[in-house]
Enzyme design. Structure first.
Site, PDB file in Angstrom:
ATOM      1  N   ARG A   1       0.840  -1.229  -0.195  1.00 23.51           N
ATOM      2  CA  ARG A   1      -0.001  -0.057   0.123  1.00 23.51           C
ATOM      3  C   ARG A   1       0.966   1.316  -0.253  1.00 23.51           C
ATOM      4  O   ARG A   1       2.249   1.183   0.114  1.00 23.51           O
ATOM      5  CB  ARG A   1      -0.944   0.043   1.342  1.00 23.51           C
ATOM      6  CG  ARG A   1      -0.703  -0.746   2.471  1.00 23.51           C
ATOM      7  CD  ARG A   1       0.463  -0.131   3.025  1.00 23.51           C
ATOM      8  NE  ARG A   1       0.266   1.408   3.308  1.00 23.51           N
ATOM      9  CZ  ARG A   1       1.197   2.286   3.753  1.00 23.51           C
ATOM     10  NH1 ARG A   1       2.639   1.817   3.719  1.00 23.51           N
ATOM     11  NH2 ARG A   1       0.940   3.420   3.779  1.00 23.51           N
TER      12      ARG A   1
ATOM     13  N   ALA B   1       0.834   5.018  -2.058  1.00 23.43           N
ATOM     14  CA  ALA B   1       0.859   5.391  -3.620  1.00 23.43           C
ATOM     15  C   ALA B   1       1.890   5.290  -4.544  1.00 23.43           C
ATOM     16  O   ALA B   1       1.584   4.300  -5.429  1.00 23.43           O
ATOM     17  CB  ALA B   1       0.286   7.097  -3.643  1.00 23.43           C
TER      18      ALA B   1
ATOM     19  N   ASP C   1      -2.195  10.637  -2.076  1.00 18.79           N
ATOM     20  CA  ASP C   1      -2.541  10.002  -2.864  1.00 18.79           C
ATOM     21  C   ASP C   1      -3.022  10.459  -4.292  1.00 18.79           C
ATOM     22  O   ASP C   1      -2.941   9.882  -5.297  1.00 18.79           O
ATOM     23  CB  ASP C   1      -3.744   8.969  -2.489  1.00 18.79           C
ATOM     24  CG  ASP C   1      -3.258   8.192  -1.300  1.00 18.79           C
ATOM     25  OD1 ASP C   1      -2.974   8.482  -0.257  1.00 18.79           O
ATOM     26  OD2 ASP C   1      -2.917   6.886  -1.553  1.00 18.79           O
TER      27      ASP C   1
ATOM     28  N   ASN D   1      -5.635  12.390   0.752  1.00 24.36           N
ATOM     29  CA  ASN D   1      -4.711  11.505   1.427  1.00 24.36           C
ATOM     30  C   ASN D   1      -5.582  10.810   2.447  1.00 24.36           C
ATOM     31  O   ASN D   1      -6.790  10.937   2.639  1.00 24.36           O
ATOM     32  CB  ASN D   1      -3.584  12.453   1.998  1.00 24.36           C
ATOM     33  CG  ASN D   1      -2.388  11.535   2.667  1.00 24.36           C
ATOM     34  OD1 ASN D   1      -2.002  10.483   1.972  1.00 24.36           O
ATOM     35  ND2 ASN D   1      -2.310  11.858   3.990  1.00 24.36           N
TER      36      ASN D   1
HETATM   37  O1  MRU Z   1      -4.481   3.179   2.256  1.00 27.02           O
HETATM   38  P1  MRU Z   1      -3.105   3.304   2.183  1.00 27.02           P
HETATM   39  O2  MRU Z   1      -2.088   2.944   3.370  1.00 27.02           O
HETATM   40  O3  MRU Z   1      -2.485   3.071   0.665  1.00 27.02           O
HETATM   41  O4  MRU Z   1      -2.780   4.955   2.357  1.00 27.02           O
HETATM   42  C1  MRU Z   1      -1.467   5.505   2.155  1.00 27.02           C
HETATM   43  C2  MRU Z   1      -1.685   7.027   2.277  1.00 27.02           C
HETATM   44  O5  MRU Z   1      -2.674   7.691   2.500  1.00 27.02           O
HETATM   45  C3  MRU Z   1      -0.012   7.779   2.238  1.00 27.02           C
HETATM   46  O6  MRU Z   1      -0.076   8.859   3.018  1.00 27.02           O
HETATM   47  C4  MRU Z   1      -0.165   8.117   0.694  1.00 27.02           C
HETATM   48  O7  MRU Z   1      -0.305   6.929   0.008  1.00 27.02           O
HETATM   49  C5  MRU Z   1       1.121   8.549   0.400  1.00 27.02           C
HETATM   50  S1  MRU Z   1       2.649   7.369   0.312  1.00 27.02           S
HETATM   51  C6  MRU Z   1       3.839   8.231   0.013  1.00 27.02           C
END
Ligand code: MRU
Length: 330
Positions: free
Chosen positions: A49, A51, A220, A230
């Site tokens: 997980r 982005a 994201d 985000n």
């Molecule tokens: O649901 P997730 O764990 O994939 O969410 C991740 C986030 O919200 C992060 O802040 C985002 O992807 C940025 S990663 C550099």
């Protein structure tokens, strides 16, 4: 700095290995993926997980589709359907499309996407470190585990600490999935950065006590006006930071900007299982059958943002002009 990466590729085995982030920090279990379908499952189920990490994984998913003899149109569709909010997934798959004709071209593009994550995040870390000082609060997880590189917001925090600018980090636990407690705490501990875990609802108190000098977190998907999606809870932090006059920075590679969107309203917000709200790691915390709601992301309007940390430097308002210039659209 000790980094734990979320994946590794072994071409001789035709295998893309995913570190199972659902099990961290308690167990380090690697899951072998040998098809695009397997990678899509890993993204959907949150084995991987964050982005940028989702984008790199999807690119290698296309490589695996060649190895596994999967239909590339179908493989692309399965990967695109794995999660809706992070634009990096679609950015990577759009880049892979012209390479569908050859395994070599697909492999070289996937490698390029991964290596760009590394170089952009070194730059993001340097630019971000310059705007941080003292005590910093962050939300969710934006370190190497979320990206495959050095991290975005967490890369800036770690670099800021290395430079002596950041003294201490407040880590939001990030309910309901606990990316802060499980993953950011794990990464900061490995990086040797002094940090303290807090539940998400403590941020206002910390700010009122003048214990937060800056907030920095990931992104994201950002629209061209600087509105960004985000992890759920980011918007509340932005409102609190504005109220307390605390600088608030999203950090992201420019590949997380969706140039088709002019504002954040059109960003698709993933809704995840209510089960993740009414239980914590399998243990129920609410009466059986009680209704719950689980939007996994929220949108922060650009009016609450102090500056946008990118690989091309920190962008300041007016963000639409600054983002267009940085993207080469102006
Ligand atoms: O649901 P997730 O764990 O994939 O969410 C991740 C986030 O919200 C992060 O802040 C985002 O992807 C940025 S990663 C550099």
């Amino acid at each position: 700095m000790e980094r734990v990466l979320p994946f590794r590729f072994e071409p001789a085995q035709k295998t893309f290995w995913l570190l199972d982030q659902r099990k961290l920090p308690f167990e380090e279990i690697w899951i072998p993926c040998r098809s695009a379908t397997a990678v899509a499952g890993g993204i959907r189920e949150m084995v991987v997980r964050g982005a940028p990490a989702i984008g790199v994984s999807a690119a290698y998913g296309v490589v695996l589709a060649h190895f596994a003899g999967e239909d590339l149109v179908q493989a692309d569709a399965i990967l695109r359907a794995s999660r809706p909010t992070a634009v990096n997934l679609f950015y990577a798959l759009d880049r892979m499309k012209p390479c569908w004709g050859s395994l070599e071209a697909s492999l070289s593009e996937a490698r390029a996407i991964w290596s760009e994550v590394e170089t952009t995040e070194q730059a993001i870390s340097q630019h971000g470190a310059k705007v941080l000082r003292g005590q910093v609060l962050t939300h969710c997880n934006t370190g190497p585990l979320a990206t495959g590189g050095y991290g975005t917001a967490l890369g800036a925090i770690i670099e800021g600490h290395r430079q002596g600018r950041v003294q201490h980090v407040w880590v939001d636990e990030t309910r309901p999935y606990l990316q802060g407690a499980r993953l950011t705490a794990y990464e900061l501990q490995k990086a040797g950065v002094p940090a303290t875990l807090v539940t998400d609802n403590m941020a206002g108190y910390l700010m009122s006590q003048k214990k937060v000098d800056a907030v920095i977190l990931g992104t994201d998907r950002m629209a061209l006006n600087g509105d960004f999606a985000n992890k759920i809870g980011s918007y509340a932090l932005a409102v609190l930071a504005k109220h307390h006059g605390i600088p608030f920075y999203p950090a992201l590679p420019l590949s997380s900007v969706d140039p088709r969107l002019h504002s954040g309203e059109a960003i698709p917000i993933e809704e995840r299982s209510a089960e993740e709200v009414v239980s914590v790691r399998g243990a129920p915390i609410a009466p059986a059958g009680f209704p719950a709601f689980h939007p996994a992301f929220d949108v922060t309007p650009h009016t609450l943002v102090t500056g946008i940390v990118t690989e091309k430097g920190v962008l300041y308002p007016p963000f639409d002009e600054a983002l267009r210039r940085a993207l080469g659209l102006a």
